[in-house]
Design a protein around this motif. Sequence first.
Motif, PDB file in Angstrom:
ATOM      1  N   VAL A   1       0.860  -1.176   0.000  1.00 33.96           N
ATOM      2  CA  VAL A   1       0.000   0.000   0.000  1.00 33.96           C
ATOM      3  C   VAL A   1       0.903   1.234   0.000  1.00 33.96           C
ATOM      4  N   TRP A   2       0.598   2.165  -0.886  1.00 36.64           N
ATOM      5  CA  TRP A   2       1.343   3.405  -1.022  1.00 36.64           C
ATOM      6  C   TRP A   2       0.436   4.535  -0.578  1.00 36.64           C
ATOM      7  N   GLU A   3       0.975   5.501   0.135  1.00 39.59           N
ATOM      8  CA  GLU A   3       0.186   6.630   0.636  1.00 39.59           C
ATOM      9  C   GLU A   3       0.813   7.954   0.219  1.00 39.59           C
ATOM     10  N   HIS A   4      -0.061   8.947   0.006  1.00 39.70           N
ATOM     11  CA  HIS A   4       0.385  10.300  -0.368  1.00 39.70           C
ATOM     12  C   HIS A   4      -0.537  11.280   0.346  1.00 39.70           C
ATOM     13  N   ASP A   5       0.028  12.163   1.147  1.00 43.53           N
ATOM     14  CA  ASP A   5      -0.769  13.193   1.810  1.00 43.53           C
ATOM     15  C   ASP A   5      -1.302  14.195   0.793  1.00 43.53           C
ATOM     16  N   ALA A   6      -2.260  14.999   1.203  1.00 35.80           N
ATOM     17  CA  ALA A   6      -2.762  16.063   0.341  1.00 35.80           C
ATOM     18  C   ALA A   6      -1.590  16.960  -0.051  1.00 35.80           C
ATOM     19  N   GLY A   7      -1.571  17.359  -1.315  1.00 37.38           N
ATOM     20  CA  GLY A   7      -0.491  18.204  -1.814  1.00 37.38           C
ATOM     21  C   GLY A   7      -0.108  17.798  -3.222  1.00 37.38           C
ATOM     22  N   ARG A   8       1.070  18.250  -3.633  1.00 36.48           N
ATOM     23  CA  ARG A   8       1.517  18.056  -5.020  1.00 36.48           C
ATOM     24  C   ARG A   8       2.929  17.496  -5.016  1.00 36.48           C
ATOM     25  N   SER A   9       3.192  16.533  -5.914  1.00 36.58           N
ATOM     26  CA  SER A   9       4.539  16.003  -6.062  1.00 36.58           C
ATOM     27  C   SER A   9       4.759  15.570  -7.509  1.00 36.58           C
ATOM     28  N   THR A  10       6.022  15.396  -7.872  1.00 33.51           N
ATOM     29  CA  THR A  10       6.368  14.926  -9.210  1.00 33.51           C
ATOM     30  C   THR A  10       7.090  13.591  -9.078  1.00 33.51           C
ATOM     31  N   ASP A  11       7.060  12.818 -10.170  1.00 33.21           N
ATOM     32  CA  ASP A  11       7.702  11.507 -10.146  1.00 33.21           C
ATOM     33  C   ASP A  11       8.060  11.101 -11.568  1.00 33.21           C
ATOM     34  N   VAL A  12       8.979  10.166 -11.677  1.00 34.21           N
ATOM     35  CA  VAL A  12       9.254   9.465 -12.926  1.00 34.21           C
ATOM     36  C   VAL A  12       8.887   8.014 -12.633  1.00 34.21           C
ATOM     37  N   GLU A  13       7.918   7.497 -13.357  1.00 35.09           N
ATOM     38  CA  GLU A  13       7.289   6.233 -13.014  1.00 35.09           C
ATOM     39  C   GLU A  13       8.074   5.008 -13.478  1.00 35.09           C
ATOM     40  N   THR A  14       7.721   3.879 -12.861  1.00 30.26           N
ATOM     41  CA  THR A  14       8.110   2.558 -13.334  1.00 30.26           C
ATOM     42  C   THR A  14       6.837   1.919 -13.882  1.00 30.26           C
ATOM     43  N   ASP A  15       6.956   0.800 -14.585  1.00 29.46           N
ATOM     44  CA  ASP A  15       5.758   0.101 -15.035  1.00 29.46           C
ATOM     45  C   ASP A  15       4.967  -0.346 -13.816  1.00 29.46           C
ATOM     46  N   GLU A  16       3.700   0.051 -13.755  1.00 27.10           N
ATOM     47  CA  GLU A  16       2.876  -0.336 -12.606  1.00 27.10           C
ATOM     48  C   GLU A  16       1.401  -0.333 -12.965  1.00 27.10           C
ATOM     49  N   VAL A  17       0.674  -1.154 -12.232  1.00 29.50           N
ATOM     50  CA  VAL A  17      -0.785  -1.164 -12.249  1.00 29.50           C
ATOM     51  C   VAL A  17      -1.199  -0.866 -10.820  1.00 29.50           C
ATOM     52  N   PHE A  18      -2.198   0.008 -10.627  1.00 25.33           N
ATOM     53  CA  PHE A  18      -2.623   0.334  -9.270  1.00 25.33           C
ATOM     54  C   PHE A  18      -4.136   0.454  -9.173  1.00 25.33           C
ATOM     55  N   VAL A  19      -4.620   0.317  -7.940  1.00 25.59           N
ATOM     56  CA  VAL A  19      -6.029   0.535  -7.616  1.00 25.59           C
ATOM     57  C   VAL A  19      -6.080   1.475  -6.424  1.00 25.59           C
ATOM     58  N   VAL A  20      -6.819   2.571  -6.557  1.00 27.46           N
ATOM     59  CA  VAL A  20      -6.988   3.523  -5.461  1.00 27.46           C
ATOM     60  C   VAL A  20      -7.983   2.936  -4.462  1.00 27.46           C
ATOM     61  N   ILE A  21      -7.592   2.920  -3.179  1.00 30.27           N
ATOM     62  CA  ILE A  21      -8.494   2.388  -2.149  1.00 30.27           C
ATOM     63  C   ILE A  21      -9.057   3.491  -1.251  1.00 30.27           C
ATOM     64  N   ALA A  22      -8.472   4.678  -1.285  1.00 28.87           N
ATOM     65  CA  ALA A  22      -8.998   5.800  -0.493  1.00 28.87           C
ATOM     66  C   ALA A  22      -8.414   7.097  -1.028  1.00 28.87           C
ATOM     67  N   GLY A  23      -9.154   8.196  -0.831  1.00 30.76           N
ATOM     68  CA  GLY A  23      -8.660   9.516  -1.186  1.00 30.76           C
ATOM     69  C   GLY A  23      -9.113   9.976  -2.554  1.00 30.76           C
ATOM     70  N   SER A  24      -8.584  11.149  -2.961  1.00 29.52           N
ATOM     71  CA  SER A  24      -8.939  11.694  -4.269  1.00 29.52           C
ATOM     72  C   SER A  24      -7.861  12.645  -4.753  1.00 29.52           C
ATOM     73  N   GLY A  25      -7.867  12.868  -6.056  1.00 30.33           N
ATOM     74  CA  GLY A  25      -6.918  13.768  -6.687  1.00 30.33           C
ATOM     75  C   GLY A  25      -6.824  13.461  -8.159  1.00 30.33           C
ATOM     76  N   ARG A  26      -5.627  13.680  -8.717  1.00 29.92           N
ATOM     77  CA  ARG A  26      -5.419  13.430 -10.145  1.00 29.92           C
ATOM     78  C   ARG A  26      -3.929  13.225 -10.392  1.00 29.92           C
TER      79      ARG A  26
END
Length: 67
Positions: free
Chosen positions: A1-26
């Motif tokens: 499980v990965w978590e991110h607090d409210a706010g903004r961040s940048t990333d360079v991704e790896t190949d991944e599939v994910f399912v959001v289990i809580a929260g909101s954003g874009r």
Amino acid sequence: VWEHDAGRSTDVETDEVFVVIAGSGRVILEDGSVLPLAPGTVGVLYAGTRTVWEIEEPLRKVWLVER
């Protein structure tokens, strides 16, 4: 499980599939497309893609990567 607090961040991704289990954003992809995030969202990200994560409510996701 990965978590991110409210706010903004940048990333360079790896190949991944994910399912959001809580929260909101874009996730904003480098091509300008936007993936809305909410519980139940399933997403696929590809290695090397630059992303901006704009999180409105603390986000939790389950993610799978090949190692």
